[in-house]
Scaffold this motif. Structure first.
Motif, PDB file in Angstrom:
ATOM      1  N   SER A 167      32.191  37.805 -31.885  1.00  0.00           N
ATOM      2  CA  SER A 167      31.355  37.041 -32.812  1.00  0.00           C
ATOM      3  C   SER A 167      31.123  37.786 -34.117  1.00  0.00           C
ATOM      4  O   SER A 167      30.703  37.186 -35.109  1.00  0.00           O
ATOM      5  CB  SER A 167      30.007  36.723 -32.156  1.00  0.00           C
ATOM      6  OG  SER A 167      29.226  37.902 -32.004  1.00  0.00           O
ATOM      7  N   VAL A 187      29.219  38.956 -40.460  1.00  0.00           N
ATOM      8  CA  VAL A 187      28.254  37.988 -39.905  1.00  0.00           C
ATOM      9  C   VAL A 187      28.532  36.596 -40.474  1.00  0.00           C
ATOM     10  O   VAL A 187      27.673  35.716 -40.406  1.00  0.00           O
ATOM     11  CB  VAL A 187      26.801  38.419 -40.208  1.00  0.00           C
ATOM     12  CG1 VAL A 187      26.433  39.677 -39.449  1.00  0.00           C
ATOM     13  CG2 VAL A 187      26.585  38.594 -41.716  1.00  0.00           C
ATOM     14  N   GLU A 247      32.721  30.389 -34.593  1.00  0.00           N
ATOM     15  CA  GLU A 247      31.317  29.986 -34.607  1.00  0.00           C
ATOM     16  C   GLU A 247      30.775  29.777 -33.190  1.00  0.00           C
ATOM     17  O   GLU A 247      29.578  29.975 -32.927  1.00  0.00           O
ATOM     18  CB  GLU A 247      31.134  28.698 -35.417  1.00  0.00           C
ATOM     19  CG  GLU A 247      31.272  28.865 -36.913  1.00  0.00           C
ATOM     20  CD  GLU A 247      32.726  28.777 -37.367  1.00  0.00           C
ATOM     21  OE1 GLU A 247      33.629  28.815 -36.496  1.00  0.00           O
ATOM     22  OE2 GLU A 247      32.941  28.673 -38.590  1.00  0.00           O
ATOM     23  N   ILE A 305      24.011  34.012 -29.509  1.00  0.00           N
ATOM     24  CA  ILE A 305      22.600  33.709 -29.768  1.00  0.00           C
ATOM     25  C   ILE A 305      21.913  33.210 -28.505  1.00  0.00           C
ATOM     26  O   ILE A 305      20.780  33.611 -28.187  1.00  0.00           O
ATOM     27  CB  ILE A 305      22.485  32.670 -30.903  1.00  0.00           C
ATOM     28  CG1 ILE A 305      22.940  33.276 -32.229  1.00  0.00           C
ATOM     29  CG2 ILE A 305      21.056  32.146 -31.027  1.00  0.00           C
ATOM     30  CD1 ILE A 305      23.024  32.293 -33.374  1.00  0.00           C
ATOM     31  N   ALA A 325      29.564  32.985 -31.900  1.00  0.00           N
ATOM     32  CA  ALA A 325      28.247  33.299 -32.460  1.00  0.00           C
ATOM     33  C   ALA A 325      27.147  32.516 -31.744  1.00  0.00           C
ATOM     34  O   ALA A 325      26.085  33.063 -31.417  1.00  0.00           O
ATOM     35  CB  ALA A 325      28.238  32.996 -33.958  1.00  0.00           C
ATOM     36  N   TRP A 347      30.454  34.307 -39.386  1.00  0.00           N
ATOM     37  CA  TRP A 347      30.513  33.251 -38.382  1.00  0.00           C
ATOM     38  C   TRP A 347      29.117  32.727 -38.061  1.00  0.00           C
ATOM     39  O   TRP A 347      28.964  31.554 -37.733  1.00  0.00           O
ATOM     40  CB  TRP A 347      31.190  33.763 -37.113  1.00  0.00           C
ATOM     41  CG  TRP A 347      32.527  34.391 -37.352  1.00  0.00           C
ATOM     42  CD1 TRP A 347      32.951  35.617 -36.938  1.00  0.00           C
ATOM     43  CD2 TRP A 347      33.631  33.826 -38.065  1.00  0.00           C
ATOM     44  NE1 TRP A 347      34.231  35.861 -37.352  1.00  0.00           N
ATOM     45  CE2 TRP A 347      34.681  34.774 -38.044  1.00  0.00           C
ATOM     46  CE3 TRP A 347      33.833  32.618 -38.734  1.00  0.00           C
ATOM     47  CZ2 TRP A 347      35.906  34.549 -38.652  1.00  0.00           C
ATOM     48  CZ3 TRP A 347      35.072  32.392 -39.350  1.00  0.00           C
ATOM     49  CH2 TRP A 347      36.076  33.344 -39.296  1.00  0.00           C
ATOM     50  N   TYR A 348      28.108  33.558 -38.189  1.00  0.00           N
ATOM     51  CA  TYR A 348      26.728  33.114 -37.976  1.00  0.00           C
ATOM     52  C   TYR A 348      26.266  32.239 -39.146  1.00  0.00           C
ATOM     53  O   TYR A 348      25.531  31.264 -38.949  1.00  0.00           O
ATOM     54  CB  TYR A 348      25.796  34.318 -37.806  1.00  0.00           C
ATOM     55  CG  TYR A 348      26.012  35.055 -36.504  1.00  0.00           C
ATOM     56  CD1 TYR A 348      25.279  34.728 -35.360  1.00  0.00           C
ATOM     57  CD2 TYR A 348      26.961  36.070 -36.397  1.00  0.00           C
ATOM     58  CE1 TYR A 348      25.488  35.388 -34.164  1.00  0.00           C
ATOM     59  CE2 TYR A 348      27.173  36.740 -35.212  1.00  0.00           C
ATOM     60  CZ  TYR A 348      26.435  36.395 -34.089  1.00  0.00           C
ATOM     61  OH  TYR A 348      26.646  37.060 -32.907  1.00  0.00           O
TER      62      TYR A 348
END
Length: 264
Positions: free
Chosen positions: A31, A46, A231, A238, A234, A48-49
């Protein structure tokens, strides 16, 4: 000899945890990989976040998944609790028969349940969509709630409920003031179990969903055909970190001091 056995046991446990969490660790690393290919490390990022927050299709699938999971778990908790109350007043033979019926959906293959519900909705002339998915999830969640609440129901002291009636409380008031608080741990456990099962379901959702609606599981299945977007890594990270934090907070939360402790 005993020392050697202890070392072997520790190695065995360590291997189990490595096999359990190595895929999750790989997912977390990917991710943050700047490269879209999984075979090459392209540097830390970051992005992809950021892309995840801007991807409406993934966010819509996430919102639909959470909404269906919450509504189905809530409805299943109410229906399952009522079923447990009814079963507790039955004779042993009738209760055993109902428990056997309750266990059938859990032992049955998901694909059989999904196809059966699909055929039922077709025969009823229902339009496939959010409503059919919700009904399906409520259906397969009810047994989990029953199996969580029923053991708690058996531990209740009927004399407390009868004492409340003798003191002038109505049956409804006695239930909400006396019985329901004692059942609440089992109900919450059943709710969380139902929420988790609904969140994780794919097969039944796949057979009962309509066009234009997706949950996370069906969205990921669609992405697999074309290649999973970073994504999704990611989003999965999360979700994992959120669950991990919740478990950590629950386990380290300090217990409330009892009146005797506070007095000391």
């Amino acid at each position: 000899m005993r020392r050697t056995m202890n070392i072997v046991k520790k190695i065995y446990v360590a291997l189990i945890f490595i096999f359990l969490y190595a895929p999750i660790a790989t997912l977390i690393v990917l991710s943050f990989n700047a490269s879209k290919t999984r075979a090459k490390w392209g540097g830390f990022t970051v992005n992809w976040y950021r892309s995840l927050i801007q991807d409406e299709t993934i966010l819509n699938a996430l919102g639909t998944t959470l909404l269906i999971a919450f509504l189905s778990a809530f409805a299943a908790s109410i229906i399952g609790t009522i079923a447990c109350i009814a079963m507790s007043s039955m004779k042993r033979r009738n209760r055993a028969i109902l428990m056997g019926i309750t266990n059938i959906p859990m032992l049955n293959a998901d694909i059989v349940t999904g196809i059966s519900l699909m055929l039922l909705f077709i025969s009823l002339g229902l339009k496939f969509g959010f409503g059919t998915i919700l009904l399906s999830h409520i259906t397969f969640n009810i047994p989990y709630v029953i199996l969580s609440v029923l053991p708690r129901m058996k531990q209740l002291n009927p004399s407390v409920y009868e004492a409340a009636l003798d003191l002038g409380a109505s049956p409804v008031t006695a239930f909400f003031k006396v019985t329901l608080p004692d059942l609440m741990p089992g109900i919450l456990s059943g709710f969380l179990m139902a929420f988790t099962m609904s969140l994780d379901d794919f097969i039944i959702t796949h057979f009962t969903k309509g066009s234009g609606i997706n949950t996370l599981s069906t969205k990921i299945y669609t992405e697999v055909r074309k290649g999973i977007k970073p994504e999704m890594y990611a989003l999965s990270t999360i979700i994992f970190v959120t669950v991990l934090i919740l478990l950590f907070l629950v386990n380290i939360a300090p217990e409330k001091k009892s009146p005797t402790d506070s007095s000391q």
